[in-house]
Design a protein around this motif. Structure first.
Motif, PDB file in Angstrom:
ATOM      1  N   VAL A 183       0.865  -1.183   0.000  1.00  0.00           N
ATOM      2  CA  VAL A 183       0.000   0.000   0.000  1.00  0.00           C
ATOM      3  C   VAL A 183       0.898   1.228   0.000  1.00  0.00           C
ATOM      4  O   VAL A 183       1.792   1.350   0.854  1.00  0.00           O
ATOM      5  N   ALA A 184       0.666   2.136  -0.949  1.00  0.00           N
ATOM      6  CA  ALA A 184       1.573   3.266  -1.171  1.00  0.00           C
ATOM      7  C   ALA A 184       1.769   4.117   0.065  1.00  0.00           C
ATOM      8  O   ALA A 184       2.879   4.586   0.333  1.00  0.00           O
ATOM      9  N   GLN A 185       0.705   4.325   0.864  1.00  0.00           N
ATOM     10  CA  GLN A 185       0.803   5.223   2.016  1.00  0.00           C
ATOM     11  C   GLN A 185       1.718   4.703   3.114  1.00  0.00           C
ATOM     12  O   GLN A 185       2.068   5.440   4.036  1.00  0.00           O
ATOM     13  N   PHE A 186       2.116   3.402   3.026  1.00  0.00           N
ATOM     14  CA  PHE A 186       2.978   2.814   4.057  1.00  0.00           C
ATOM     15  C   PHE A 186       4.271   2.263   3.464  1.00  0.00           C
ATOM     16  O   PHE A 186       5.036   1.602   4.152  1.00  0.00           O
ATOM     17  N   THR A 187       4.493   2.543   2.181  1.00  0.00           N
ATOM     18  CA  THR A 187       5.668   2.028   1.481  1.00  0.00           C
ATOM     19  C   THR A 187       6.821   3.012   1.583  1.00  0.00           C
ATOM     20  O   THR A 187       6.637   4.209   1.344  1.00  0.00           O
ATOM     21  N   PRO A 188       8.019   2.553   1.924  1.00  0.00           N
ATOM     22  CA  PRO A 188       9.160   3.470   2.090  1.00  0.00           C
ATOM     23  C   PRO A 188       9.570   4.126   0.781  1.00  0.00           C
ATOM     24  O   PRO A 188       9.245   3.631  -0.308  1.00  0.00           O
ATOM     25  N   PRO A 189      10.284   5.258   0.867  1.00  0.00           N
ATOM     26  CA  PRO A 189      10.643   6.024  -0.342  1.00  0.00           C
ATOM     27  C   PRO A 189      11.371   5.198  -1.390  1.00  0.00           C
ATOM     28  O   PRO A 189      11.105   5.343  -2.592  1.00  0.00           O
ATOM     29  N   GLU A 190      12.262   4.328  -0.959  1.00  0.00           N
ATOM     30  CA  GLU A 190      13.074   3.585  -1.923  1.00  0.00           C
ATOM     31  C   GLU A 190      12.271   2.583  -2.730  1.00  0.00           C
ATOM     32  O   GLU A 190      12.752   2.073  -3.756  1.00  0.00           O
ATOM     33  N   LEU A 213       2.536   3.893  11.186  1.00  0.00           N
ATOM     34  CA  LEU A 213       1.404   3.473  12.018  1.00  0.00           C
ATOM     35  C   LEU A 213       1.506   4.047  13.434  1.00  0.00           C
ATOM     36  O   LEU A 213       0.502   4.470  14.013  1.00  0.00           O
ATOM     37  N   ILE A 214       2.698   4.073  13.987  1.00  0.00           N
ATOM     38  CA  ILE A 214       2.876   4.642  15.331  1.00  0.00           C
ATOM     39  C   ILE A 214       2.554   6.138  15.312  1.00  0.00           C
ATOM     40  O   ILE A 214       1.916   6.661  16.228  1.00  0.00           O
ATOM     41  N   PHE A 215       2.966   6.824  14.251  1.00  0.00           N
ATOM     42  CA  PHE A 215       2.654   8.254  14.137  1.00  0.00           C
ATOM     43  C   PHE A 215       1.142   8.456  14.057  1.00  0.00           C
ATOM     44  O   PHE A 215       0.587   9.340  14.721  1.00  0.00           O
ATOM     45  N   LEU A 216       0.470   7.639  13.262  1.00  0.00           N
ATOM     46  CA  LEU A 216      -0.987   7.744  13.141  1.00  0.00           C
ATOM     47  C   LEU A 216      -1.653   7.550  14.495  1.00  0.00           C
ATOM     48  O   LEU A 216      -2.634   8.238  14.815  1.00  0.00           O
ATOM     49  N   LEU A 217      -1.136   6.633  15.298  1.00  0.00           N
ATOM     50  CA  LEU A 217      -1.720   6.379  16.614  1.00  0.00           C
ATOM     51  C   LEU A 217      -1.497   7.550  17.565  1.00  0.00           C
ATOM     52  O   LEU A 217      -2.424   7.993  18.255  1.00  0.00           O
ATOM     53  N   LEU A 218      -0.293   8.058  17.610  1.00  0.00           N
ATOM     54  CA  LEU A 218       0.027   9.105  18.590  1.00  0.00           C
ATOM     55  C   LEU A 218      -0.506  10.472  18.192  1.00  0.00           C
ATOM     56  O   LEU A 218      -0.687  11.344  19.047  1.00  0.00           O
ATOM     57  N   PHE A 219      -0.765  10.673  16.884  1.00  0.00           N
ATOM     58  CA  PHE A 219      -1.150  12.007  16.415  1.00  0.00           C
ATOM     59  C   PHE A 219      -2.546  12.021  15.789  1.00  0.00           C
ATOM     60  O   PHE A 219      -2.804  12.727  14.829  1.00  0.00           O
ATOM     61  N   MET A 220      -3.430  11.218  16.349  1.00  0.00           N
ATOM     62  CA  MET A 220      -4.856  11.286  16.033  1.00  0.00           C
ATOM     63  C   MET A 220      -5.167  11.068  14.549  1.00  0.00           C
ATOM     64  O   MET A 220      -6.001  11.760  13.970  1.00  0.00           O
ATOM     65  N   GLY A 221      -4.515  10.102  13.928  1.00  0.00           N
ATOM     66  CA  GLY A 221      -4.834   9.771  12.556  1.00  0.00           C
ATOM     67  C   GLY A 221      -4.182  10.654  11.513  1.00  0.00           C
ATOM     68  O   GLY A 221      -4.484  10.516  10.317  1.00  0.00           O
ATOM     69  N   ARG A 222      -3.301  11.555  11.928  1.00  0.00           N
ATOM     70  CA  ARG A 222      -2.601  12.404  10.963  1.00  0.00           C
ATOM     71  C   ARG A 222      -1.458  11.624  10.319  1.00  0.00           C
ATOM     72  O   ARG A 222      -0.586  11.116  11.021  1.00  0.00           O
ATOM     73  N   HIS A 223      -1.475  11.535   9.002  1.00  0.00           N
ATOM     74  CA  HIS A 223      -0.379  10.860   8.312  1.00  0.00           C
ATOM     75  C   HIS A 223       0.823  11.789   8.296  1.00  0.00           C
ATOM     76  O   HIS A 223       0.698  12.982   7.992  1.00  0.00           O
ATOM     77  N   PRO A 224       2.011  11.275   8.606  1.00  0.00           N
ATOM     78  CA  PRO A 224       3.177  12.168   8.717  1.00  0.00           C
ATOM     79  C   PRO A 224       3.576  12.844   7.411  1.00  0.00           C
ATOM     80  O   PRO A 224       4.291  13.849   7.437  1.00  0.00           O
ATOM     81  N   PHE A 225       3.098  12.326   6.276  1.00  0.00           N
ATOM     82  CA  PHE A 225       3.469  12.915   4.993  1.00  0.00           C
ATOM     83  C   PHE A 225       2.282  13.595   4.312  1.00  0.00           C
ATOM     84  O   PHE A 225       2.349  13.931   3.134  1.00  0.00           O
ATOM     85  N   SER A 226       1.214  13.814   5.065  1.00  0.00           N
ATOM     86  CA  SER A 226       0.059  14.529   4.536  1.00  0.00           C
ATOM     87  C   SER A 226      -0.057  15.852   5.273  1.00  0.00           C
ATOM     88  O   SER A 226      -0.496  15.904   6.419  1.00  0.00           O
ATOM     89  N   GLY A 227       0.379  16.910   4.624  1.00  0.00           N
ATOM     90  CA  GLY A 227       0.335  18.231   5.247  1.00  0.00           C
ATOM     91  C   GLY A 227      -0.025  19.287   4.230  1.00  0.00           C
ATOM     92  O   GLY A 227      -0.563  18.995   3.155  1.00  0.00           O
ATOM     93  N   PRO A 236       0.521  14.381  -3.597  1.00  0.00           N
ATOM     94  CA  PRO A 236      -0.091  13.208  -2.962  1.00  0.00           C
ATOM     95  C   PRO A 236       0.866  12.587  -1.952  1.00  0.00           C
ATOM     96  O   PRO A 236       2.074  12.836  -1.971  1.00  0.00           O
ATOM     97  N   ILE A 237       0.326  11.749  -1.100  1.00  0.00           N
ATOM     98  CA  ILE A 237       1.122  11.178  -0.018  1.00  0.00           C
ATOM     99  C   ILE A 237       2.301  10.384  -0.546  1.00  0.00           C
ATOM    100  O   ILE A 237       3.424  10.504  -0.041  1.00  0.00           O
ATOM    101  N   GLU A 238       2.082   9.576  -1.603  1.00  0.00           N
ATOM    102  CA  GLU A 238       3.187   8.743  -2.086  1.00  0.00           C
ATOM    103  C   GLU A 238       4.338   9.580  -2.642  1.00  0.00           C
ATOM    104  O   GLU A 238       5.517   9.221  -2.502  1.00  0.00           O
ATOM    105  N   ARG A 239       4.007  10.730  -3.258  1.00  0.00           N
ATOM    106  CA  ARG A 239       5.078  11.606  -3.748  1.00  0.00           C
ATOM    107  C   ARG A 239       5.810  12.245  -2.572  1.00  0.00           C
ATOM    108  O   ARG A 239       7.044  12.352  -2.577  1.00  0.00           O
TER     109      ARG A 239
END
Length: 661
Positions: A183-190, A213-227, A236-239
């Motif tokens: 799944v792209a949203q959890f796949t590393p950059p490489e 996943l840990i970031f999503l848990l601690l930060f109320m569902g915020r994806h670390p690369f979605s800002g 997009p998140i994958e980019r």
């Protein structure tokens, strides 16, 4: 080759395995109960025949099964064959019950439905247990590969279970059985640009998804690369992942990124936790073992769990002890989003009972009056020499007075008749003589100065003690505190009445509330629009849009990459959900509606509660202090008053006049 009938299944020991009812279905196969009365296990049966390679992979997983793996994963326990000794067509796995997908833990809307009693400590513990699960998988040489929110379940006790384990990467000394999905949203950059997931995965790749996943848990569902992206093109998140644009990181501004609105930053976690996030999402993470391991995460999350405290305002808020104020109160107040369900009432106290405590505190009453003028004292006796000198001074004073009268008579006559001349200056001679007589330094002068000094010292001391007496033994502080408590009680009762009025309003707007409740259960995940892929759904969730109730044009249009057409598409989907709503007249006010009101009024009433409880204790302490000070200071004050009265009486022996008290 066709799939064999489900009734012709055998385990590895040749025992017939009858299936019960279907309990789940996925892209690769269906999940069934095993009859009769096997409630601890389930059977997964594939839709299509498995290749020899897939069969061999399952054999290896079954042979590698142990208690550690069974504790954290729906691990293959035994193989299922199509016919006795036939090809592998499925497997037996532990039955996992009372679990929900992990996104229902970290998403506020889902969490209120599936985990109503969960607080941030629950999220921290879930993250810690997730790290433990990954640690066990990695310990035995396996790689999850397809890390995503769909193959992780969470129990009501924050225990974590991994499912779809047959997709894990399995490796022997001479062969690799790849994980072929991702799944792209959890796949590393490489790996982002890879079109084929049939490649060697590493634990370091898993560590990227674990950090997400840990970031999503601690930060109320915020994806670390979605800002919020400052550029003009779509991000997009994958980019963002491929370009290492960590929206919450130290270098976010350099990457033209910033956190989305209504979110918290890394300051809500200890430095050691934020450092692991920075490490996990940094460009250096692509190096071998460049990202924090599952064990690294477990250690810092275990330490964090032990350093949590409850919010003094809202009992359902827990946060890191290293920050001064509750971040969830701040976020809830600024965003209006209910992050955690509160308790069942807006107040923890019975204000009437608490006020009885105020009424039984006896007021100290006015301060006892102490006045030097009430003391009658005789002057200190003078020595014979001083007494004679004083009498002589009185004679001189009388003589001086007569001379002043004579001088005045000699001067007034010529001035009155207008015949004044220089020879009349002789009339000043008696006045000059009078002045010398008054200035004559008799032996009483020193005694007079001494007594005057004693009087001034006594008056100065009295004024200090009088001020202290009124301040510390008077009832002004008690009266002021009682007035403040009365005002607090009034504020409390006003808020309580506003809450009751709001409950009545809820009853009158039950249709609107029911519809809102209905829309809050229409999750974005269920939208089947071709324009809304998993990537866009993840972006919506990261910006706080989880359900149809969250959809509003201004919210959607503010998200980078969402144009008018996409906004229209989402509004149409919301309209479709609204058309499905059916009003139930017999249904009362829902629990979540009441919880919403509690959330609104608790931040108002809880500080008043706290001030009231502290204020009552303070009132009693003030009363006790006043009584104690009256007993302590009264003898000292009375002595000071007597000393002043005595000094005044002693000084009056010299017949001085004027205000002396």
């Amino acid at each position: 080759m066709s799939q064999p009938p489900h009734y012709n299944l055998f385990d590895s020991r040749g025992n017939h395995v009858p299936l019960g009812k279907k309990v789940g279905s996925g892209g690769e196969g269906d999940v069934y109960e095993i009859a009769p009365h096997r409630m601890d296990v389930l059977a997964k049966i594939y839709h299509r025949p498995l290749t020899e390679e897939r069969q061999e992979k399952l054999r290896l997983m079954v042979s590698g099964c142990n208690d550690d793996l069974k504790e954290f994963a729906a691990w293959p326990l035994d193989l299922l064959h199509a016919g006795n000794n036939g090809p592998v067509c499925g497997f037996v796995m532990p039955r996992i019950i009372d679990c929900e997908p992990i996104h229902k833990v970290y998403g506020p809307s889902h969490r209120k439905e599936s985990f109503p009693n969960a607080d941030w400590k629950f999220l921290v513990r879930t993250a810690k247990n997730l790290a433990a699960a990954f640690y066990i998988i990695h310990k035995y040489g396996y790689v999850v590969g397809d890390v995503n929110e769909g193959n992780i379940l969470v129990t009501k006790k924050a225990c974590v279970r991994l499912i779809d384990c047959d997709s894990f990467q399995v490796q022997t000394h001479d062969k690799i059985f790849h994980c072929e999905v991702g799944v792209a949203q959890f796949t590393p950059p490489e790996l982002q640009k890879s079109k084929d997931f049939k490649m060697l995965r590493t634990q370091n790749h898993d560590n990227f998804g674990l950090a997400i996943l840990i970031f999503l848990l601690l930060f109320m569902g915020r994806h670390p690369f979605s800002g919020v992206y400052k550029g003009t093109d779509d991000m997009p998140i994958e980019r963002a992942i491929a370009e290492h644009r960590f929206a919450f990181g130290r270098s976010a501004a350099l990457k033209a990124m910033s956190p989305p609105p209504n979110s918290v930053g890394l300051s809500v976690v200890p430095g050691e936790v934020s450092s692991l996030f920075e490490q996990a999402f940094a460009e250096s993470g692509i190096q071998s073992w460049g990202r924090p391991s599952a064990n690294d995460w477990w250690n810092v999350l275990d330490a964090l769990e032990k350093r949590l405290k409850k919010c003094p305002t809202e009992s359902m808020h827990t946060y890191y002890t290293g920050i001064a104020t509750c971040p969830w109160c701040t976020l809830e107040n600024s965003s209006g989003i209910l992050l955690f369900l509160s308790s069942d009432t807006i107040s923890r106290i019975d204000v009437a009972a608490e006020w009885q405590k105020v009424l039984v505190i006896k007021p100290p009453g006015p301060i006892p009056e102490i006045n030097p003028q009430k003391y009658r004292c005789l002057p200190a006796p003078l020595s014979p020499d001083i007494a004679r000198a004083l009498k002589f001074r009185k004679v001189l004073q009388v003589a001086a007075a007569l001379l002043l009268i004579i001088s005045a008579g000699l001067m007034v006559g010529p001035l009155w008749t207008g015949t004044y001349s220089t020879k009349d200056l002789a009339g000043l001679v008696p006045a000059v003589i009078a002045g010398f007589l008054l200035m004559y330094p008799g032996r009483d002068t020193a005694e007079k100065k001494r007594r005057k000094k004693e009087f001034e010292d006594a008056r100065y001391s009295w004024r200090l003690w009088e001020k202290k007496w009124k301040a510390e033994a008077g009832d002004a502080e008690f009266t002021a505190q009682l007035g403040a408590l009365t005002a607090l009680k009034g504020r409390y009762e006003t808020i309580e009445q506003e809450y009751k009025n709001a409950l009545v309003t809820l009853q009158h707007t039950s249709r609107e509330r029911q519809e809102k409740k209905f829309l809050e259960n229409c999750f974005i995940d269920t939208c089947t629009s071709s324009k809304l892929g998993e990537n866009r759904k993840a972006t919506l969730r990261s910006f706080g849009i989880e359900t149809a109730a969250d959809i509003a044009p201004y919210k959607v249009m503010s998200i980078p990459g969402f144009d008018t057409a996409m906004t229209t598409e989402l509004m149409n989907w919301r309209k479709q959900q609204e058309n499905r709503f059916v009003f139930d007249e017999g249904k009362g006010i829902s629990t979540s509606d009441v919880q919403g009101l509690i959330h609104t009024f608790q931040p108002k009433i809880r500080p008043v509660e706290r001030e009231l409880l502290i204020g009552i204790e303070k009132l009693h302490a003030i009363q006790q202090k006043i009584f104690k000070n009256r007993v302590k200071f009264q003898p000292v004050i009375e002595k000071s008053a007597r000393d002043l009265a005595q000094a005044h009486a002693s000084l009056s022996a010299f017949r001085l006049t004027g205000k002396i008290f």
